[in-house]
Design an enzyme around this catalytic site. Sequence first.
Site, PDB file in Angstrom:
ATOM      1  CG  ASP A  77     -20.643  46.662 -51.847  1.00  9.38           C
ATOM      2  OD1 ASP A  77     -20.672  45.542 -51.318  1.00  9.38           O
ATOM      3  OD2 ASP A  77     -20.653  47.726 -51.197  1.00  9.38           O
ATOM      4  N   GLY A 215     -19.986  46.293 -43.468  1.00 12.22           N
ATOM      5  CA  GLY A 215     -20.076  47.291 -42.398  1.00 12.22           C
ATOM      6  C   GLY A 215     -18.793  47.390 -41.605  1.00 12.22           C
ATOM      7  CB  SER A 217     -17.022  52.099 -41.212  1.00 13.26           C
ATOM      8  OG  SER A 217     -16.488  52.205 -42.501  1.00 13.26           O
TER       9      SER A 217
END
Length: 290
Positions: A77, A215, A217
């Site tokens: 990542d 992103g 979350s």
Amino acid sequence: MKEILKKAQQNKYAIGSFNFSTTEILKAIVLAAKELSAPIIVSTSEGEAAFIGIAEAAALVGAWRHGTKLPIILNLDHGKSLESVRKAIGAGYNAVHFDGTNLDYEENIAQTKTVVDYVRDIEEKYDQQIIVEGELGYLRGSSSVHQEALEIKPEDLTSPEQAKDFVERTGVDSLAIVIGNAHGVFSKSEEKLDLERLAQIKDALSDKVFLVLHGGSGIPEEDIKKSIELGIVKINVNTELRMAYQEGLAKELKEKPQETTPYKILQPSFEAVKKVVVEKIKLFGSENKI
Ligand code: G3H
Ligand code: ZN
């Protein structure tokens, strides 16, 4: 491996990409996926890989694949260099995300293309599949809880024209885009996705590439569902897992200050992370997709 994302694209659901840096977080992610019969991606950033060990992360995932028979993609990542990508592939990762967004547009294309060429060479040489993800746009934040409000500028968002050009010139399999998403959870504001922008990007690219939302979350559930409807096939989640882990640990240490057995201390964190992963898999629609 690419088939997993292709099936998600064709059937309009998304595969969760969950970050880990410890064995119990990985176990929580895998057991949640096992419970729901869901294909998953497990990811380590450069920092997370440095902590758990890159070869160790790959070996652990191998053991879980063997033990559960689940399709588990291991992904690098936000790899920031070809060197980082090389190391991950050398250790046995099946997917790499090259993040060249700190470079200018042409340099991002040039370095992403170098990564793609390298990956295609390896695929041919060793007859294996490796997914390559590029990124375009300015993604704000970091995977933590932010006290300030999120402010996204129009120029941060991925341009549909550039997305098309970027994909054609680099040959990436997947593209991470910025459509109002940001890393982390913002306590003073809500992340709101620009779904119209997403529709324009999808229009420009059709099914040529797998669209990725970083992103994951702190984005309202309704926006996540609509983004999947409009073509997002991979959603990265990290901060909500970190928050669950930290809350579970803090509570346990407060309630049982005398406890010294690590596997007992870590049990609530494990359960809290697993619960978040279960919720996300259900939200992404990837339950029973094996
Ligand atoms: O690459 C990782 C993800 O984009 C995580 O984002 O921390 O906001 O869930 P998040
Ligand atoms: Zn990310």
